[in-house]
Design a protein around this motif. Sequence first.
Motif, PDB file in Angstrom:
ATOM      1  N   THR A 533      14.045  -4.209   4.458  1.00  0.00           N
ATOM      2  CA  THR A 533      12.901  -3.584   5.127  1.00  0.00           C
ATOM      3  C   THR A 533      13.309  -3.106   6.510  1.00  0.00           C
ATOM      4  O   THR A 533      13.949  -3.849   7.267  1.00  0.00           O
ATOM      5  N   GLY A 534      12.944  -1.872   6.852  1.00  0.00           N
ATOM      6  CA  GLY A 534      13.251  -1.364   8.186  1.00  0.00           C
ATOM      7  C   GLY A 534      12.870   0.088   8.325  1.00  0.00           C
ATOM      8  O   GLY A 534      12.359   0.717   7.386  1.00  0.00           O
ATOM      9  N   GLY A 535      13.126   0.639   9.504  1.00  0.00           N
ATOM     10  CA  GLY A 535      12.675   1.975   9.843  1.00  0.00           C
ATOM     11  C   GLY A 535      13.508   3.084   9.235  1.00  0.00           C
ATOM     12  O   GLY A 535      14.714   2.937   9.018  1.00  0.00           O
ATOM     13  N   VAL A 536      12.852   4.214   9.001  1.00  0.00           N
ATOM     14  CA  VAL A 536      13.529   5.361   8.399  1.00  0.00           C
ATOM     15  C   VAL A 536      14.514   5.993   9.382  1.00  0.00           C
ATOM     16  O   VAL A 536      15.361   6.808   8.980  1.00  0.00           O
ATOM     17  N   GLU A 537      14.446   5.609  10.671  1.00  0.00           N
ATOM     18  CA  GLU A 537      15.411   6.154  11.635  1.00  0.00           C
ATOM     19  C   GLU A 537      16.838   5.715  11.308  1.00  0.00           C
ATOM     20  O   GLU A 537      17.798   6.294  11.807  1.00  0.00           O
ATOM     21  N   HIS A 538      16.971   4.699  10.465  1.00  0.00           N
ATOM     22  CA  HIS A 538      18.306   4.253  10.054  1.00  0.00           C
ATOM     23  C   HIS A 538      18.674   4.780   8.667  1.00  0.00           C
ATOM     24  O   HIS A 538      19.594   4.255   8.030  1.00  0.00           O
ATOM     25  N   MET A 569      12.655  -0.577   1.671  1.00  0.00           N
ATOM     26  CA  MET A 569      11.285  -0.264   2.042  1.00  0.00           C
ATOM     27  C   MET A 569      11.268   0.162   3.508  1.00  0.00           C
ATOM     28  O   MET A 569      11.755  -0.563   4.369  1.00  0.00           O
ATOM     29  N   ASN A 570      10.722   1.343   3.778  1.00  0.00           N
ATOM     30  CA  ASN A 570      10.617   1.846   5.151  1.00  0.00           C
ATOM     31  C   ASN A 570       9.177   1.768   5.624  1.00  0.00           C
ATOM     32  O   ASN A 570       8.268   2.194   4.918  1.00  0.00           O
ATOM     33  N   GLY A 611      -3.227   1.168   6.929  1.00  0.00           N
ATOM     34  CA  GLY A 611      -2.914   2.270   6.024  1.00  0.00           C
ATOM     35  C   GLY A 611      -1.680   1.936   5.217  1.00  0.00           C
ATOM     36  O   GLY A 611      -1.135   0.828   5.313  1.00  0.00           O
ATOM     37  N   PRO A 612      -1.194   2.866   4.400  1.00  0.00           N
ATOM     38  CA  PRO A 612       0.029   2.628   3.630  1.00  0.00           C
ATOM     39  C   PRO A 612       1.176   2.209   4.552  1.00  0.00           C
ATOM     40  O   PRO A 612       1.343   2.769   5.636  1.00  0.00           O
ATOM     41  N   PHE A 613       1.961   1.249   4.122  1.00  0.00           N
ATOM     42  CA  PHE A 613       3.003   0.675   4.958  1.00  0.00           C
ATOM     43  C   PHE A 613       4.003   1.728   5.420  1.00  0.00           C
ATOM     44  O   PHE A 613       4.515   1.662   6.541  1.00  0.00           O
ATOM     45  N   GLU A 614       4.273   2.709   4.565  1.00  0.00           N
ATOM     46  CA  GLU A 614       5.266   3.730   4.921  1.00  0.00           C
ATOM     47  C   GLU A 614       4.678   4.841   5.785  1.00  0.00           C
ATOM     48  O   GLU A 614       5.417   5.708   6.260  1.00  0.00           O
ATOM     49  N   GLY A 615       3.367   4.826   6.010  1.00  0.00           N
ATOM     50  CA  GLY A 615       2.729   5.863   6.809  1.00  0.00           C
ATOM     51  C   GLY A 615       2.636   5.484   8.276  1.00  0.00           C
ATOM     52  O   GLY A 615       2.726   4.315   8.645  1.00  0.00           O
ATOM     53  N   ASP A 616       2.435   6.487   9.144  1.00  0.00           N
ATOM     54  CA  ASP A 616       2.278   6.221  10.567  1.00  0.00           C
ATOM     55  C   ASP A 616       0.897   5.628  10.852  1.00  0.00           C
ATOM     56  O   ASP A 616      -0.074   5.897  10.146  1.00  0.00           O
ATOM     57  N   PHE A 676       4.095  -2.923  -2.285  1.00  0.00           N
ATOM     58  CA  PHE A 676       3.976  -2.822  -0.820  1.00  0.00           C
ATOM     59  C   PHE A 676       2.682  -2.116  -0.399  1.00  0.00           C
ATOM     60  O   PHE A 676       2.609  -1.546   0.682  1.00  0.00           O
ATOM     61  N   ARG A 677       1.662  -2.187  -1.223  1.00  0.00           N
ATOM     62  CA  ARG A 677       0.352  -1.633  -0.872  1.00  0.00           C
ATOM     63  C   ARG A 677      -0.477  -2.734  -0.214  1.00  0.00           C
ATOM     64  O   ARG A 677      -1.482  -3.199  -0.748  1.00  0.00           O
ATOM     65  N   PHE A 678       0.002  -3.145   0.956  1.00  0.00           N
ATOM     66  CA  PHE A 678      -0.627  -4.276   1.638  1.00  0.00           C
ATOM     67  C   PHE A 678      -2.068  -3.959   2.043  1.00  0.00           C
ATOM     68  O   PHE A 678      -2.938  -4.832   1.997  1.00  0.00           O
ATOM     69  N   ASN A 679      -2.303  -2.714   2.432  1.00  0.00           N
ATOM     70  CA  ASN A 679      -3.651  -2.356   2.891  1.00  0.00           C
ATOM     71  C   ASN A 679      -4.680  -2.488   1.777  1.00  0.00           C
ATOM     72  O   ASN A 679      -5.786  -3.006   1.991  1.00  0.00           O
ATOM     73  N   THR A 680      -4.345  -2.054   0.578  1.00  0.00           N
ATOM     74  CA  THR A 680      -5.308  -2.160  -0.520  1.00  0.00           C
ATOM     75  C   THR A 680      -5.432  -3.598  -1.006  1.00  0.00           C
ATOM     76  O   THR A 680      -6.509  -4.013  -1.454  1.00  0.00           O
ATOM     77  N   ALA A 681      -4.353  -4.374  -0.893  1.00  0.00           N
ATOM     78  CA  ALA A 681      -4.445  -5.796  -1.250  1.00  0.00           C
ATOM     79  C   ALA A 681      -5.436  -6.508  -0.335  1.00  0.00           C
ATOM     80  O   ALA A 681      -6.301  -7.283  -0.794  1.00  0.00           O
ATOM     81  N   ILE A 682      -5.328  -6.264   0.962  1.00  0.00           N
ATOM     82  CA  ILE A 682      -6.247  -6.896   1.921  1.00  0.00           C
ATOM     83  C   ILE A 682      -7.679  -6.433   1.668  1.00  0.00           C
ATOM     84  O   ILE A 682      -8.631  -7.228   1.736  1.00  0.00           O
ATOM     85  N   SER A 683      -7.855  -5.163   1.346  1.00  0.00           N
ATOM     86  CA  SER A 683      -9.188  -4.647   1.036  1.00  0.00           C
ATOM     87  C   SER A 683      -9.810  -5.390  -0.140  1.00  0.00           C
ATOM     88  O   SER A 683     -11.004  -5.735  -0.118  1.00  0.00           O
ATOM     89  N   LYS A 684      -9.015  -5.682  -1.152  1.00  0.00           N
ATOM     90  CA  LYS A 684      -9.531  -6.411  -2.322  1.00  0.00           C
ATOM     91  C   LYS A 684      -9.901  -7.851  -1.963  1.00  0.00           C
ATOM     92  O   LYS A 684     -10.855  -8.421  -2.516  1.00  0.00           O
ATOM     93  N   LEU A 685      -9.159  -8.448  -1.031  1.00  0.00           N
ATOM     94  CA  LEU A 685      -9.508  -9.795  -0.581  1.00  0.00           C
ATOM     95  C   LEU A 685     -10.843  -9.775   0.161  1.00  0.00           C
ATOM     96  O   LEU A 685     -11.637 -10.727   0.073  1.00  0.00           O
TER      97      LEU A 685
END
Length: 813
Positions: A533-538, A569-570, A611-616, A676-685
């Motif tokens: 896991t890390g940034g797309v700058e690399h 995963m970025n 929002g989506p983990f890969e999005g800003d 890695f859809r953490f945002n939708t997982a939390i929404s379901k909780l």
Amino acid sequence: MRRYDPADIEPKWQRIWEAEGLHRASEDPADPRPRFYALDMFPYPSGDLHMGHAEAFSGGDAVARFKAMQGYNVLHPIGWDAFGLPAENAAIKREIHPREWTYANIEQQARSFARMGMSFDWTRRLATCDPEYYRWTQWLFLKLFERGLAYRKSSPVNWCPKDQTVLANEQVIAGACERCGTPVERRDLTQWFFKITDYAQRLLDDMDGLVDWPARVITMQRNWIGRSEGAEVTFTIEETGDEVPIFTTRPDTLWGVTFFVFAVEHPLVRKLAEAGGRWEEVEPLVGKVRNTPLTHREEADTKEGVVLGVHAVNPVNGEKVPCYVAPYVLMEYGTGAIMAVPGHDQRDFGFARQHGLPVREVIRPEGEPASELAEAYVGEGVMVSSGPFDGERSPASIPKVAAWLAAEGRGGAAVSFRLRDWLISRQRYWGAPIPIVHCPAHGEVAVPEDQLPVLLPEDVDFRPGGESPLARHPSWKRTACPDCGADAVRDTDTMDTFVDSSWYFFRYCSPGLTEAAFRREDVDRWMPVGQYTGGVEHAILHLLYSRFFTKALYDMGMVGFTEPFPKLMNQGQVIYGGASMSKSKGNVVEPMPLVERWGADSMRLIILFAGPFEGDIDWKLIAGDPDRRPGVNAWLGRVFGVVDEAASRPHAEEPEALRRLTHRTIRAVTEDVERFRFNTAISKLMVLSNEMRAGLDAGGGAGEAASALVQMLAPFAPYAAEELWREVLGREGSVHASPWPSFEPDVAAEETVTLIVQVDGKVRDKVEVPAGADGAACLEVARASENARRAIGDREVANEIVRAPRLVNLVTR
């Protein structure tokens, strides 16, 4: 009702987890659990944690905790990429040693990571500036040196006169140093390189197996490697007899060559200019280009150039064409010389027009008559004025032309790569010294392994001063040749910090090992990495160099695989008000003050729910007011309420609808975290907790739902989940060591779903149908819908589109 108080519960569980050693990976051979290596790109210690760290590590930690609850023996280590120019610059500014600044920042970040609740195995902690680490960085350099993969050569480089160091092209922005803004110069220096080009094809081929990498990263790496197929052709200089090979992707245009161009740095330029009596005109251009940054060279004016006064003989037709030297041809790409075909290359066309050179058509659109070209034609067509290939279709004819060149002894098929060898020399202090001694008699001599590490001296003036700080040291560089004992000098360059980060993931597998960089059996147990896991700058350099190191180590028999990170995963970037956070813009938001005010769990949930983990993430939009209680903090308070109330009714019957929702939520959240859809997982909780409240208010129970909710909350809000699990639900052991909840398919199955009925694409009705309804049943319901029939009126239904059991669209004429 138990109150949610992060200031109380978070420090408590932080201490308990540390005492219990909860997050230590097991090395017990009898441990039956499958292993999982959760790796985060390690941080640079430039200060305390910033928002980028908060996002990246919250996501990586969620994966690590989730896998542990799924029954894996998880390795989740932490370390610091601690060498490099920023530390040296900060130390100069503060008038302290880089080591002092670096280790102070490491300790601060370590405290903040612990406060954030990261599930790191702290027993494997490392920093690349530790002598026990860079000893093995030097050892790996020597292994590459032994195999001919590390070598020295003179090379033009970007030079920052203020920082007094070499800059990669990526570190030059608009002709200036990205760190200090000083205009960059071009210099020729003898420096160390790693021969990554030997691995270009393997680096390209093996990407086919990286199916779990983001598509844009794969594309960026492929473009960086830049494989081109074509032909190598040798031209001869008429006046001197020198043979000059060139690479071209378009050998089908060889009959259209009307001039020949050399890069300014080509070793033949002065000789040819003198032979042609043109050195006085050429020399000023050479001097000008030598003071031009390499990045500007890539954007050079294609029309600038000077004739050399000699001619190159085209091997396919014997034609003699004039030779030029021009800045737009780069020594770093191809062979440093090109054949120029202005009829079919726009850069060559512009140059030809500027210098009055002929433009010849040798590829013509099929069926069109000959005409004067107003611009280069680069499309498909038919070869004309091309000797034995007249009438052949282009570019399909390229392999035929390459084969003909080989048969005629004039060239042949060839492959070229955009990838250049990796320049690793840095003329600074704060880096791993290159373990080479320069002996007048024996040349480059490796420092014996038992003399590693070559330590950095403490008493050094690391301020900029023309030479490397190590070169200016009065005694450090003076030594004896390991081969003959004669006076010799150490290499005074330090290594690019990308070298340090190209193997750190191996070291985590064998922490504290003193007799080797790592043990093969340890690496075989844990690697390849389960999730990186890390940034797309690399996306390009770090990942490419790590892949190169792994392949080289595989060839040495030190590891048993060729790709270190099968899954990548970025995360996106945390911005503010639509712009990147920066001190100069005054829009930096620090995470740790918010952690202290609202809790680490709230910070983690804000980041992952945004929002989506890969999005800003635009922080101004999601949490712009630091004094306003975050919505996720209030939600955690409600979760405490429903779980506490559910625990107080252990014998109350749980509504069937809540039970079904619980099992559906387990299934959906599991799928979301895996993707890695953490945002939708939390929404379901959140939906589950709301339904629990409704059921409790109606007098029912929620015991099963409460247990599942707490366990599914654990990867995202580890402190709150632990408090609820142990203190409220009264369970033994940590929630993070409990098995991830399972669902019963029959219970999770939806009894009914909503069928959308459309007419000509517009929604006209919504009808509940059995979840297993097939296409015929759904179509029957749609046809019977009164709303749909009214919308159709007297029109004829021409088509019926069915996506059972969710959609029917009736399309009229």
